[in-house]
Each structure stands twice: as C-alpha cells, then as structure tokens.
Design a protein around this motif. Structure first.
Motif, PDB file in Angstrom:
ATOM      1  N   ALA A  89      18.619   2.280  63.041  1.00  0.00           N
ATOM      2  CA  ALA A  89      17.670   2.234  61.925  1.00  0.00           C
ATOM      3  C   ALA A  89      16.237   2.248  62.433  1.00  0.00           C
ATOM      4  O   ALA A  89      15.356   2.901  61.853  1.00  0.00           O
ATOM      5  N   HIS A  90      15.980   1.529  63.509  1.00  0.00           N
ATOM      6  CA  HIS A  90      14.647   1.489  64.092  1.00  0.00           C
ATOM      7  C   HIS A  90      14.212   2.882  64.549  1.00  0.00           C
ATOM      8  O   HIS A  90      13.088   3.330  64.273  1.00  0.00           O
ATOM      9  N   THR A  91      15.097   3.590  65.234  1.00  0.00           N
ATOM     10  CA  THR A  91      14.767   4.925  65.731  1.00  0.00           C
ATOM     11  C   THR A  91      14.561   5.911  64.584  1.00  0.00           C
ATOM     12  O   THR A  91      13.599   6.691  64.566  1.00  0.00           O
ATOM     13  N   GLU A  92      15.459   5.885  63.619  1.00  0.00           N
ATOM     14  CA  GLU A  92      15.362   6.838  62.514  1.00  0.00           C
ATOM     15  C   GLU A  92      14.120   6.582  61.666  1.00  0.00           C
ATOM     16  O   GLU A  92      13.457   7.519  61.216  1.00  0.00           O
ATOM     17  N   LEU A  93      13.798   5.307  61.440  1.00  0.00           N
ATOM     18  CA  LEU A  93      12.603   4.996  60.656  1.00  0.00           C
ATOM     19  C   LEU A  93      11.337   5.446  61.386  1.00  0.00           C
ATOM     20  O   LEU A  93      10.387   5.946  60.766  1.00  0.00           O
ATOM     21  N   ALA A  94      11.319   5.280  62.704  1.00  0.00           N
ATOM     22  CA  ALA A  94      10.173   5.749  63.481  1.00  0.00           C
ATOM     23  C   ALA A  94      10.037   7.262  63.383  1.00  0.00           C
ATOM     24  O   ALA A  94       8.928   7.800  63.268  1.00  0.00           O
ATOM     25  N   GLN A  95      11.150   7.970  63.435  1.00  0.00           N
ATOM     26  CA  GLN A  95      11.105   9.423  63.299  1.00  0.00           C
ATOM     27  C   GLN A  95      10.622   9.855  61.918  1.00  0.00           C
ATOM     28  O   GLN A  95       9.885  10.838  61.777  1.00  0.00           O
ATOM     29  N   PHE A 137       8.510   8.206  59.962  1.00  0.00           N
ATOM     30  CA  PHE A 137       7.058   8.021  59.942  1.00  0.00           C
ATOM     31  C   PHE A 137       6.352   9.143  60.698  1.00  0.00           C
ATOM     32  O   PHE A 137       5.310   9.642  60.265  1.00  0.00           O
ATOM     33  N   TRP A 138       6.899   9.510  61.837  1.00  0.00           N
ATOM     34  CA  TRP A 138       6.267  10.559  62.629  1.00  0.00           C
ATOM     35  C   TRP A 138       6.343  11.912  61.925  1.00  0.00           C
ATOM     36  O   TRP A 138       5.343  12.636  61.848  1.00  0.00           O
ATOM     37  N   GLU A 139       7.493  12.241  61.404  1.00  0.00           N
ATOM     38  CA  GLU A 139       7.683  13.556  60.780  1.00  0.00           C
ATOM     39  C   GLU A 139       6.880  13.680  59.489  1.00  0.00           C
ATOM     40  O   GLU A 139       6.228  14.701  59.250  1.00  0.00           O
ATOM     41  N   LYS A 140       6.920  12.655  58.637  1.00  0.00           N
ATOM     42  CA  LYS A 140       6.324  12.760  57.309  1.00  0.00           C
ATOM     43  C   LYS A 140       4.824  12.498  57.299  1.00  0.00           C
ATOM     44  O   LYS A 140       4.140  12.938  56.375  1.00  0.00           O
ATOM     45  N   ILE A 141       4.314  11.771  58.289  1.00  0.00           N
ATOM     46  CA  ILE A 141       2.885  11.441  58.272  1.00  0.00           C
ATOM     47  C   ILE A 141       2.123  12.214  59.344  1.00  0.00           C
ATOM     48  O   ILE A 141       1.254  13.039  59.036  1.00  0.00           O
ATOM     49  N   ARG A 161       3.167  14.517  61.826  1.00  0.00           N
ATOM     50  CA  ARG A 161       3.407  15.945  62.025  1.00  0.00           C
ATOM     51  C   ARG A 161       2.842  16.766  60.857  1.00  0.00           C
ATOM     52  O   ARG A 161       2.311  17.856  61.055  1.00  0.00           O
ATOM     53  N   THR A 162       2.950  16.229  59.649  1.00  0.00           N
ATOM     54  CA  THR A 162       2.364  16.936  58.508  1.00  0.00           C
ATOM     55  C   THR A 162       0.859  17.071  58.656  1.00  0.00           C
ATOM     56  O   THR A 162       0.281  18.133  58.351  1.00  0.00           O
ATOM     57  N   ALA A 163       0.201  16.009  59.142  1.00  0.00           N
ATOM     58  CA  ALA A 163      -1.247  16.068  59.324  1.00  0.00           C
ATOM     59  C   ALA A 163      -1.626  17.024  60.452  1.00  0.00           C
ATOM     60  O   ALA A 163      -2.616  17.756  60.358  1.00  0.00           O
ATOM     61  N   ILE A 164      -0.849  17.026  61.533  1.00  0.00           N
ATOM     62  CA  ILE A 164      -1.157  17.914  62.664  1.00  0.00           C
ATOM     63  C   ILE A 164      -1.006  19.380  62.242  1.00  0.00           C
ATOM     64  O   ILE A 164      -1.823  20.236  62.597  1.00  0.00           O
ATOM     65  N   ASN A 165       0.035  19.658  61.480  1.00  0.00           N
ATOM     66  CA  ASN A 165       0.238  21.035  61.026  1.00  0.00           C
ATOM     67  C   ASN A 165      -0.826  21.502  60.042  1.00  0.00           C
ATOM     68  O   ASN A 165      -1.002  22.699  59.835  1.00  0.00           O
ATOM     69  N   ALA A 166      -1.546  20.566  59.416  1.00  0.00           N
ATOM     70  CA  ALA A 166      -2.589  20.934  58.464  1.00  0.00           C
ATOM     71  C   ALA A 166      -3.859  21.430  59.149  1.00  0.00           C
ATOM     72  O   ALA A 166      -4.734  21.992  58.482  1.00  0.00           O
ATOM     73  N   ASN A 167      -4.013  21.192  60.469  1.00  0.00           N
ATOM     74  CA  ASN A 167      -5.169  21.651  61.238  1.00  0.00           C
ATOM     75  C   ASN A 167      -6.496  21.147  60.648  1.00  0.00           C
ATOM     76  O   ASN A 167      -7.475  21.874  60.540  1.00  0.00           O
ATOM     77  N   VAL A 191      -7.145  10.317  58.807  1.00  0.00           N
ATOM     78  CA  VAL A 191      -6.604   9.496  57.710  1.00  0.00           C
ATOM     79  C   VAL A 191      -5.116   9.249  57.914  1.00  0.00           C
ATOM     80  O   VAL A 191      -4.613   8.125  57.728  1.00  0.00           O
ATOM     81  N   ALA A 192      -4.392  10.301  58.311  1.00  0.00           N
ATOM     82  CA  ALA A 192      -2.950  10.154  58.513  1.00  0.00           C
ATOM     83  C   ALA A 192      -2.651   9.198  59.652  1.00  0.00           C
ATOM     84  O   ALA A 192      -1.712   8.395  59.583  1.00  0.00           O
ATOM     85  N   TYR A 193      -3.449   9.257  60.717  1.00  0.00           N
ATOM     86  CA  TYR A 193      -3.205   8.354  61.846  1.00  0.00           C
ATOM     87  C   TYR A 193      -3.452   6.901  61.454  1.00  0.00           C
ATOM     88  O   TYR A 193      -2.724   5.998  61.883  1.00  0.00           O
ATOM     89  N   SER A 194      -4.486   6.672  60.644  1.00  0.00           N
ATOM     90  CA  SER A 194      -4.750   5.303  60.191  1.00  0.00           C
ATOM     91  C   SER A 194      -3.564   4.771  59.386  1.00  0.00           C
ATOM     92  O   SER A 194      -3.098   3.644  59.594  1.00  0.00           O
ATOM     93  N   THR A 195      -3.071   5.591  58.473  1.00  0.00           N
ATOM     94  CA  THR A 195      -1.898   5.191  57.680  1.00  0.00           C
ATOM     95  C   THR A 195      -0.678   5.001  58.577  1.00  0.00           C
ATOM     96  O   THR A 195       0.081   4.032  58.430  1.00  0.00           O
ATOM     97  N   PHE A 196      -0.505   5.916  59.514  1.00  0.00           N
ATOM     98  CA  PHE A 196       0.636   5.856  60.426  1.00  0.00           C
ATOM     99  C   PHE A 196       0.592   4.588  61.277  1.00  0.00           C
ATOM    100  O   PHE A 196       1.610   3.899  61.451  1.00  0.00           O
ATOM    101  N   ALA A 197      -0.582   4.254  61.803  1.00  0.00           N
ATOM    102  CA  ALA A 197      -0.695   3.080  62.672  1.00  0.00           C
ATOM    103  C   ALA A 197      -0.420   1.787  61.913  1.00  0.00           C
ATOM    104  O   ALA A 197       0.285   0.899  62.408  1.00  0.00           O
TER     105      ALA A 197
END
Length: 862
Positions: free
Chosen positions: A813-819, A821-825, A827-833, A840-846
């Motif tokens: 559960a710990h690993t999947e939840l971390a993934q 957060f990474w995928e939905k917050i 990676r989405t922000a990085i792909n937005a360029n 903003v996404a990193y602040s929310t992610f952290a």
C-alpha cells in the motif's frame, strides 16, 4: 549485555536500622537504586502507619508548591534549575537523621508558609484593586455613554449608536393591560414610538418626567437582557446600548471581557423594581449618572468625570505597583521551585518507604526487600558508614533471609539505547525472573520488520534524520526539563530516539532491497534484462508490450542483479504481480522465523530452570506443531524459489519431433501430467509452478491430495506432517496436567497436599493477604489453565501468521500510494511543460507526501 539477556541476580535481605539513622539510610539506599522493599505492615491502613504525619506534612507542602507554581505560570515565568542543595542551608552541623529531617521539613514549612501568605495577601489586594479599578472604568464609560445618550435625545438627532425600540414591529405593540400598564412613548394612532416624532425632547415638552438607569453588562448577554426587559415590563421601557471599545479584565480570572453600556427609560416605580431585579439576575452593575439637562447637573457631571479620571490614574498606578511586587516575588520563587519540589518529593518517598518498616524493638526498625546481588556490598557499606557518621556503629545489619515468594522480581540493566525497547516489551508483559529477555531480540527484529513495511530509501532517510535531530537536541531538552518540568509526550519521543534511528536505517536498507526511493527505482547497477530500445541498463526507451530477456544464461552471475530488485521490474507490466508475490512470501518467512524463535526461547527457559515437564510436554509439542505446518510452509516457499521452472516446463512439453523430454511419443492434445517426465502425480506431474496458497489450504482441507506437486511423494509427506501436528495438540493439552496428577498421586498419603502449579499471578502490595502464602489449585484448575494455553497457542500460530501479512500489505500500500502521488501530481505537472505548474504541483506533492506517507504510514506501521 549479560544483565540484559536475563534478569540480574536478586537476593531477599533483611535490614535492621537505628530509628535515628533510618531516614538517612533510606535516602542513601534510594540513590543506589538497587532495592525494592516489601510491606511488613499489611494489616495496617495508611492512617495507622508510623510516619503518616510526616507524609501529611509533605502533602501539605506539595499543595503549597502547586499554588506557587500556579502563580508563577500566571506570569509566564520559566522554572530555573539549580545545583544548589537545600540541605546545605538548613543543616550546617552533624545532627542525627531524625533531627535533620525534622529540621528540613520545619524550615521548608516555615519558608513556604511565609511565601504563600505573601502571595495570598498580594492576590487579595490585587483582586480588590482590580475590582475597584473596574468599577471606576465602568463608571467612566457609563458617564461618557450616558451623556451621549441624553444629549442625542435632547437634540432629537439620529444617534449612531445601537438603538433598540422594544415597541417595534418585531415585538408588536402591546395593548393596555388590566393593571393599567401601557406602552411607553406611544402616540394615539398605532403605538408608534414617540422617538419617531421628536424623541426624548417631545416627551419632555409633553410635561412628562421619565426616570432612567444607566449600567454596564457583558456583551454576550445583550440579546437575552433586552428580551427579558421587554417581556417583564410588557414594552413599557426604552433601552439603548453602546459598546465599550476596550476590554475590561475580570477581577477573579484575569481574562478580558467585552461589555456594553445600557440606558433604560421608564416611568413607574414598579418597572424600576423589575429592572433592578433583571440587572441583578444578569450581573449588570448600575451607576448613578445625573441628567445633565437638569439645572446644575451639567457642571456636576463634568466634576464627576474629572474626579473619576483622576481616581482611575491613581488606581492604575497602585495596581501596577501591586503587579510589580507579585512579579518580583514570583521571580524569586521560580528560581527555587525546582529545588523545593525535588526535596519534598524525596522526603515523601523516604517516609513512604519507612512506613513499610516494622518497629519490633524500641529505637530500631526492621525492613525487608529485594536487592540486586551485585549491589549488596555497596548497600552494606552505605548503611555502616551512615550509622558510623552518627556515632551509631554496630546498630545496623543487612543479611539474607529465606525467600517469601518462589519467584523474585525481574530487574534488567538498561541504558539509553535499550530503554525504549525494554519499555516496548514491558507494555505487553514483563518476563519472569531469569527468563530470557525478549527485548534483546526486539531491538533487532522490531526495526527490521518496520523497515520491511516502510521500505523506502527516501522515507527511511526522513525517519533517520528525525532520530538524529532528537539525538542532537536531547541535551537541550534535558536542560529544559530540569527547568520547566517533564513533558510526558515529548519525553516519550526523546526516549525513543535510538529506536527511530534504527528504524530509519532498516527502512533505508530494505528500501535498497526493494530498489525504491520516493516511489522511483534506482539504476545503481546494470540491469540483468535487455529489451528492444535499451542501452545496456535501464537507460533508453521502452514501448508498451516490449519483451525483456535475460542478458546472460539463467542462474549465471551476469543474470543476477548485484543487490536488491532489478530496476527492470519497476517498469514491467507485471510489476504489481511480482512485488505482491515477493513481499507476501518474504513476510510469511520472517513471521515463521520469529514465531519459531519465540518457541525456542520457551525451550531454553525450561532447560535453564530444569523444568522437564515444560520442556517435554509443552515445548516439544509446540515445536513439532510449528515445524509440521508453518516451518514446512516456509520450506515450500524456498523450494519453489530454488526450482528452475524453465527446465521443469521444458520437461513437460512435447517436442517438434513428437517426443517428450524422456523420449515418449506425445501430441499437443495430451495433458501436462501425461507429457511430464517427472511423474510426481497430481494434474501437472511436477512440471508446472504451483499456487502455494491453494497447496497450504489443501493440507488441512484436502489431506493427501496435491494438484501441483513440487517433489515426489508430496501428498504422503504432507498427510504425515498433518497427522503429527494433530497428535501434538492432545499432548500439549493433557500432558502436563496428567504428569502433575500422577506426580501428586505417587507422594505418600501423609505428605499429600493439594496439587499446586507455578502459575504466576501478580500480587498487590496493598493486599491484606499474607504475601508468603502460595496459590493452591485443584487438578481441574490446572487442566483449565492448560486448555487456555493450548487454545492460545494453536489459534495464535494461525492468527499471528496472518498478522505478519501486514508486512506485505502495508509495504504494498505504501509503494502504490507513493506511485499514485507521483503519477497524478508530479508527472502530470512535468508533462505540462510549465514552470509555475510544476512549482504548484511540487508544493502539493511535498505536503501530501510528507503528511500521508511519512507520518500516517509510519504510525500505521508502528
């Protein structure tokens, strides 16, 4: 480590002390921290003890110290620590211990009584001054607001203050009642307020004289007060309100309160009495404010305002002087509070211990208790030196006596590192005297099992840094504790600092094994897999559906990742399936190892105590039951891991020449059992990897039947193991009770006694029963006790095995939840360029990452 492996050696000793030196001896022995006294006066109540008056005096001193602490905290002062000892001020010459302790208490009582009296007098004077000051402030506010009220009504101007007309449509205009009361200031039409057609001035011109009262009220009581006025007077009054801008401190509590000034106009002595009662009920104070419109009252009003202002300044100055005196006194008390508190607590503890002694001979006290064997010489030396310093040499004795109980108390020598682990184990149960201490193993297994659940390099580093921070700031915390007192919650956190460090280190280690750092894989070494688009490691690109192949032959050095999980598994389509299987099996293996280790500790304890019945009739059935079912389950896991299933599947395939692996004719339509060259039975013949969960379930539900065997004769072997495990349960249930029964029956009739067992039961020191009496149990009670232990063991083995699956579930559960957060917050922000979007996404992610994964998951794992 020897004193942490098993309890320290204990001796039961008797102390004979001179009554004059008893206080000082107990004081010195308390500093040794190696004795535990027993109560030799169980028949006496707390009020019949020898030193009860001294305990009461200490209680009274504690009450005074609590009062002093309350006053110190009211000013926000810090309690300062000092190494200065109070005894140095009170005892300047060598006197007897009784006189020294009595002088100490007398001096403390006199000093604290003096300080308490001063504080009480200053507080009383402060309350009176505050009360009078508040009255003057309220009177001044009433004068100012009342003058504005009357001036506004006289001029007929629209007031900016808060106006309340009880005759408004919100309440309705009351009709004339039977007692002659009618609405105030109502015209002849529909009861409109006279204020609307000229206000107060119109009323005066109408040659009607109205009375008024001015007072002050709590702001939050305004609505209730207004409603009560209207209902009680039936609308025959007119009230107006104005807020007091500055808060007024309450004389009793010191808390600031917001209040409002009110003025009520009325024309009846009956209504005046009603208004006075309402003001008393609401705690509203009324003040005499003269009407400045009346001849001569204007100058009188100005004079009163000037006098009140002058009195306010004088009262404020006196009040500040009183506060300065209280602050100076509390500052002196804060510097000595810690010293007084320590002395009072120590004296109270000494007299509590002295109440456990018995006065068999006049002038002498006898006490008994347990002492650590290694400290016996030091204790005897301390007692002798204390008596010799008071010219009482030869009036003391410390000697060993027969044990009052069959089992001495347990005492472990712990340090700052082992303390947290020992407290953790003691929460569940304290080991018997000389039993192997489970905390020794807990210091290793608990952090590692936590690491298995929390396995992540980044998250483990956060826990490690937190533990290091606590370790670095611990000296500062100790200084704060010595000055401000102990904080139980914060003290527990600092006590577990070494545990947090080991938990962080284990989480980092297991994170490297899982190859997981903040939900991302690390390519520390070259991958053992190659696929189209790869560049020797996990670098390059990969398309969906690409197939990865080993870069070297199966089992060779080149095909094995040097440490941990190959990062290629983190980008594979069956990542979840792989980690699910690996973590679940690993959790079961470590759980079985830990449970088996606990059973072996029971056997080692039985050998140490020479208890053959426990070893042969409890330990042996337990270990047989464990090996036949649960250790065998771990063996099946290792067996499946060790088999080369590629070769096994090749042995169960039909070649292009129409021949099996052992050169028998075959076709594609033949079953796997017919084609398999191993011929182990079942549906696969041993040529296909089994589903271990189904195999383990079928051991008990379908004995002897194995659909997917891994070795020859697996069904027969499992049936035999199941039979042996079932046979061990009756031995565990009935073996020891039957052994004790025949052992008792073989004794001579004259020596026959009721059957007794060593069932450890906690004895309350305040019990009125004789502590040297033994618990006697009948054969039925022994059987019931053994039945409970058998049920707990069998069910515990099953439930604990399931509980160890938490290692797998929480880690997954710990690993999947971390993934997620990474995928939905991220990676989405990085792909937005977008730099702003990434920020903003990193602040929310952290924030979410730290709050959910680092804190909540840590609490769930613990």
């Amino acid at each position: 480590m020897g004193s942490w492996w098993r309890s320290r050696d204990m001796k039961y000793v008797s102390l004979i002390l001179s009554e004059d030196a008893a206080h000082e001896c107990v004081h010195n022995l308390g500093e040794l921290s190696a004795l535990q006294f027993t109560d030799l006066n169980p028949e006496q109540t707390a009020f019949q003890r020898r030193y009860v008056n001294y305990v009461k005096r200490c209680d009274e001193l504690e009450r005074k110290l609590r009062f002093i602490l309350k006053e110190i905290e009211a000013f926000g002062l810090q309690i300062s620590s000092t190494s200065h000892t109070y005894e140095m001020e009170t005892t300047t010459s060598k006197t007897t211990a009784s006189r020294s302790s009595a002088l100490l208490l007398d001096t403390l009582e006199a000093e604290l009584e003096e300080y308490e009296t001063q504080l009480l007098e200053l507080n009383t004077y402060s309350n009176e001054l505050t009360h009078k000051y508040n009255e003057k402030v309220e009177f001044q506010e009433c004068l100012e607001k009342g003058r504005k009220f009357l001036a506004a009504e006289a001029d007929g101007a629209s007031s900016k203050l808060d106006t309340v007309n009880p005759l408004s449509s919100a309440y309705g205009a009351p009709a004339i009642s039977e007692d002659g009361m009618q609405p105030l200031l109502a015209d002849a039409s529909r009861g409109h307020s006279g204020l609307a057609s000229g206000g107060f001035k119109h009323v005066i011109e109408g040659e009607m004289k109205f009375s008024s009262t001015v007072g002050i009220l709590k702001a939050d009581e305004k609505s209730r007060f207004e409603r009560m006025l209207f209902r009680s007077t039936r609308g025959n009054c007119f009230a107006r309100f104005a807020e007091v801008e500055r808060p007024i401190a309450d004389a009793a509590t010191g808390r600031p309160e917001f209040k409002i000034v009110f003025i009520v106009f009325f024309k009846s002595e009956v209504i005046s009495a009603i208004i006075n009662k309402i003001c008393d009920a609401f705690g509203a104070r009324q003040y005499p404010v003269p009407d400045h419109l009346t001849l001569g009252n204007a100058s009188q009003l100005g004079l009163i305002v000037r006098e009140t202002t002058s009195e306010l300044a004088d009262a404020r100055e006196v009040l500040l002087k009183n506060r300065e005196l209280r602050l100076a006194l509390c500052s002196r008390l804060a510097r000595r509070y810690s010293e007084w508190k320590a002395v009072v607590l120590r004296e109270k503890a000494i007299y509590h211990v002295l109440n456990l002694f018995r006065a068999d001979v006049s002038g002498m006290l006898r006490g008994e208790g347990w002492i650590v064997a290694s400290a016996e010489v030091d204790a005897r030396t301390l007692i002798s030196q204390t008596h010799a310093a008071m010219d009482l040499a030869g009036a003391s004795m410390l000697s060993q006596v027969p044990l009052p109980w069959p089992v001495p108390p347990t005492s472990f020598d712990v340090n700052e590192f082992t303390y947290a682990f020992q407290e953790f184990v003691d929460t569940y149960g304290v080991p018997r005297y000389k039993e192997i201490n489970p905390a020794l193993f807990t210091a290793v297994t608990f952090p590692f099992l936590f690491g298995m659940m929390y396995g992540d390099i980044g998250h483990g580093a956060c826990i490690l840094l937190g533990g290091i921070y606590l370790l670095i700031t611990h000296p500062a915390y100790r200084r704060c504790v010595s000055s401000a007192g102990e904080n139980e919650m914060l003290g527990g956190v600092y006590a577990s600092r070494y545990m947090l460090i080991t938990m962080g280190l284990c989480a980092i280690y297991v994170g490297f094994v899982y190859n997981d750092c903040f939900s991302l894989a690390l390519a520390l070494f070259d991958s053992g897999y190659l696929w189209e688009g790869s560049k020797g490691s996990v670098a390059g690109s990969v398309d969906g559906g690409a197939e990865a192949n080993l870069s070297a032959p199966y089992g060779s050095t080149g095909s094995i990742y040097p440490f941990g999980v190959d990062p290629a598994w983190h980008i594979s389509s069956n990542e979840l399936l792989f980690f699910n299987s690996m973590k679940m099996k690993t959790a079961v293996i470590f759980g079985v190892v830990q449970m088996t280790g606990g059973i072996f500790l029971k056997g080692l304890n039985a050998l140490y105590f020479g208890d053959r019945a426990v070893f042969w009739l409890e330990f042996m059935p337990m270990i047989i039951f464990d090996f036949c079912l649960f250790v065998y389950m771990a063996v099946l896991i290792f067996t499946k891991w060790a088999i080369n299933w590629d070769r096994r599947q090749l042995m169960g395939s039909c070649g292009i020449d129409g021949l099996t692996f052992d050169q028998r004719p075959c076709s594609d339509g033949d079953s796997l059992k017919h084609k398999c060259a191993l011929n182990f039975g079942g549906e696969t013949g041993g040529c296909a990897p089994p589903n271990l969960i189904n195999q383990l379930i079928n051991i008990a539900l379908n004995p002897g039947v194995v659909d997917e065997p891994m070795y020859s004769g697996q069904g027969s072997a499992q049936s035999a193991l199941l039979a042996i495990a079932f046979l061990s349960v009756p031995v565990l249930l009935l073996g020891k009770p039957v052994y004790i029964y025949f052992q008792h029956a073989s004794q001579p009739a004259s020596a026959s006694q009721p059957i007794s067992t060593q069932i450890e039961m906690d004895q309350d020191s305040t019990s009125s029963e004789d502590p040297k009496s033994k618990e006697v149990h009948s054969f039925s009670e022994v059987l019931i006790h053994q039945c409970i232990e058998t049920i707990e063991f069998v069910l515990g083995m099953v439930s604990n095995t399931a509980s160890y699956l938490r290692l797998w579930a929480l880690s997954l559960a710990h690993t999947e939840l971390a993934q997620v957060f990474w995928e939905k917050i991220m990676r989405t922000a990085i792909n937005a360029n977008s730099i702003f979007f990434v920020f903003v996404a990193y602040s929310t992610f952290a924030v979410r990452y730290f709050g959910v994964l680092v804190l909540q998951c840590k609490l769930a794992c613990v």
